[in-house]
Design a protein around this motif. Structure first.
Motif, PDB file in Angstrom:
ATOM      1  N   GLY A   1       0.816  -1.210   0.000  1.00 24.95           N
ATOM      2  CA  GLY A   1       0.000   0.000   0.000  1.00 24.95           C
ATOM      3  C   GLY A   1       0.849   1.258   0.000  1.00 24.95           C
ATOM      4  O   GLY A   1       2.072   1.227   0.120  1.00 24.95           O
ATOM      5  N   GLN A   2       0.172   2.376  -0.123  1.00 23.75           N
ATOM      6  CA  GLN A   2       0.852   3.669  -0.137  1.00 23.75           C
ATOM      7  C   GLN A   2       1.399   3.970   1.245  1.00 23.75           C
ATOM      8  O   GLN A   2       0.659   3.964   2.239  1.00 23.75           O
TER       9      GLN A   2
ATOM     10  N   THR B   1      10.575   9.702   9.762  1.00 21.83           N
ATOM     11  CA  THR B   1      11.038   8.698   8.808  1.00 21.83           C
ATOM     12  C   THR B   1      10.010   7.593   8.674  1.00 21.83           C
ATOM     13  O   THR B   1       9.149   7.396   9.545  1.00 21.83           O
ATOM     14  N   LEU B   2      10.124   6.837   7.600  1.00 24.35           N
ATOM     15  CA  LEU B   2       9.215   5.724   7.360  1.00 24.35           C
ATOM     16  C   LEU B   2       9.603   4.531   8.216  1.00 24.35           C
ATOM     17  O   LEU B   2      10.799   4.286   8.473  1.00 24.35           O
TER      18      LEU B   2
ATOM     19  N   PRO C   1       4.122  17.567  -2.696  1.00 31.61           N
ATOM     20  CA  PRO C   1       4.701  16.226  -2.465  1.00 31.61           C
ATOM     21  C   PRO C   1       3.975  15.509  -1.336  1.00 31.61           C
ATOM     22  O   PRO C   1       3.329  16.137  -0.485  1.00 31.61           O
ATOM     23  N   LEU C   2       4.057  14.215  -1.348  1.00 33.54           N
ATOM     24  CA  LEU C   2       3.400  13.413  -0.318  1.00 33.54           C
ATOM     25  C   LEU C   2       4.031  13.663   1.038  1.00 33.54           C
ATOM     26  O   LEU C   2       5.230  13.938   1.161  1.00 33.54           O
ATOM     27  N   ARG C   3       3.212  13.529   2.068  1.00 35.74           N
ATOM     28  CA  ARG C   3       3.672  13.773   3.437  1.00 35.74           C
ATOM     29  C   ARG C   3       4.202  12.494   4.062  1.00 35.74           C
ATOM     30  O   ARG C   3       3.869  11.380   3.643  1.00 35.74           O
TER      31      ARG C   3
END
Length: 356
Positions: free
Chosen positions: A154-155, A180-181, A171-173
């Protein structure tokens, strides 16, 4: 009838014997039964020894013993023996992967980094290998039929709902609550079952009045007694005058990093000895993880005094100077759910809302 089932090879040998065979075992047993004397001489002892044994070989004479010179024998050898691989000496410094003289791996006894062991297998590690690891694989395994791949991920970044004209072309947040991811979760197989990686035990000296060397020494002694690892001192990284901190001079904490056998022994003591004796202990908070498979919990000074190594010498430590410790458990899991499931199987209780 028995002869009809025998092979022609056996029949020919039975009909035409070419040599008389004598069973040596029967012969030795007959001699042993016939002998009634005790084994006091070489003759009596040789009845139980194979005739070709080196115990019955004649000893070399004194002239042969005195004339034996292995060094001169090696010099007279026309062709030298190949050099032994045990004479290899690893280089003192690592000069890069392209250098022709490479050091051996740390697991080799010839390596300068070789550490012998382990000499024992902790019970908790045995339980993990035999029981917990298969159970975790059964709980976390997701089957994919042969020839198929897992579905698309998923996104991970958050988008915009386009409720404002300023949301266009933005841009995506990032994720909520962190810059961080989080780590990607791979499909569970027998190769990536969650396991313990290391445990860090540390004590932070919070008050400037407690930064005396005596508090530091007592905390280091207790950490070393509890963890079986020598504690190291952590100095201040910045100078802050209000907190009486000087960079690289003020001692702020002591810590001990556990791996291998010491890690399993420490965790088994915490689970089997310390936690059951704490009054009204609810367990570790369900939101104590960092989102990457590492969990932390703390023990008060009263709980630290329940360790067997501290309790047996309790009078040696001043009661008001026994430190509280923070335990950080690092696992190979990529999320808090798998790490919490691993520690729960080892006996650590959790309470409250579980945050993943």
């Amino acid at each position: 009838m028995a002869a009809s089932y025998a092979s022609p090879r056996l029949i020919s040998l039975s009909q035409k014997p070419t040599q008389k065979f004598v069973c040596l075992r029967c012969q030795w047993s007959t001699k042993r039964k016939a002998s009634t004397s005790t084994y006091n001489t070489k003759t009596d002892l040789s009845e139980d020894v194979v005739p070709d044994s080196s115990l019955l070989a004649p000893q070399p004479g004194q002239d042969i013993v005195t004339s034996w010179d292995p060094i001169q024998r090696s010099r007279n050898r026309k062709r030298q023996l190949p050099p032994s691989r045990y004479k290899f000496r690893p280089p003192r410094y690592y000069r890069g992967p392209l250098h022709p003289h490479q050091p051996p791996p740390p697991s080799s006894p010839n390596s300068r980094l070789f550490v012998p062991g382990p000499f024992s297998l902790p019970r908790l590690q045995q339980t993990y290998t035999s029981t917990l690891a298969p159970d975790l694989l059964s709980l976390l395994y997701t089957h994919h039929p042969p020839g198929t791949l897992p579905g698309p991920a998923g996104q991970r970044l958050r988008g915009w709902d386009n409720t404002s004209p300023y949301h266009k072309n933005r841009p995506l947040r990032g994720p909520r609550g962190r810059p961080t991811l989080p780590l990607m979760k791979r499909p569970m197989t027998f190769r990536n079952i969650p396991r313990l990686e290391k445990i860090v035990v540390h004590h932070v000296i919070r008050s400037p009045d407690d930064r005396d060397s005596s508090y530091l020494h007592v905390a280091g002694m207790i950490l070393q007694a509890v963890t079986n690892v020598r504690a190291t001192v952590c100095k201040a990284r910045h100078s802050i005058a209000n907190f009486k901190m000087t960079k690289d001079k003020t001692a702020m904490a002591v810590k001990a990093e556990l791996k291998g056998e010491d890690m399993y022994c420490f965790l088994s003591k915490v689970v089997d000895v310390v936690m059951p004796r704490i009054k009204e202990y609810r367990g570790v908070s369900g939101g104590s993880g960092d989102g990457s498979g590492n969990l932390a919990f703390g023990l008060q000074p009263s709980a630290v005094g329940m360790f067997p190594e501290v309790e047996v010498n309790y009078d040696m430590y001043p009661p008001k100077m026994i430190p509280s410790i923070d335990v950080m458990v690092c696992t190979t899991a990529t999320n808090d759910r798998d790490a919490r499931l691993l520690l729960s199987s080892m006996g650590i209780p959790f309470h409250g809302k579980h945050v993943n």
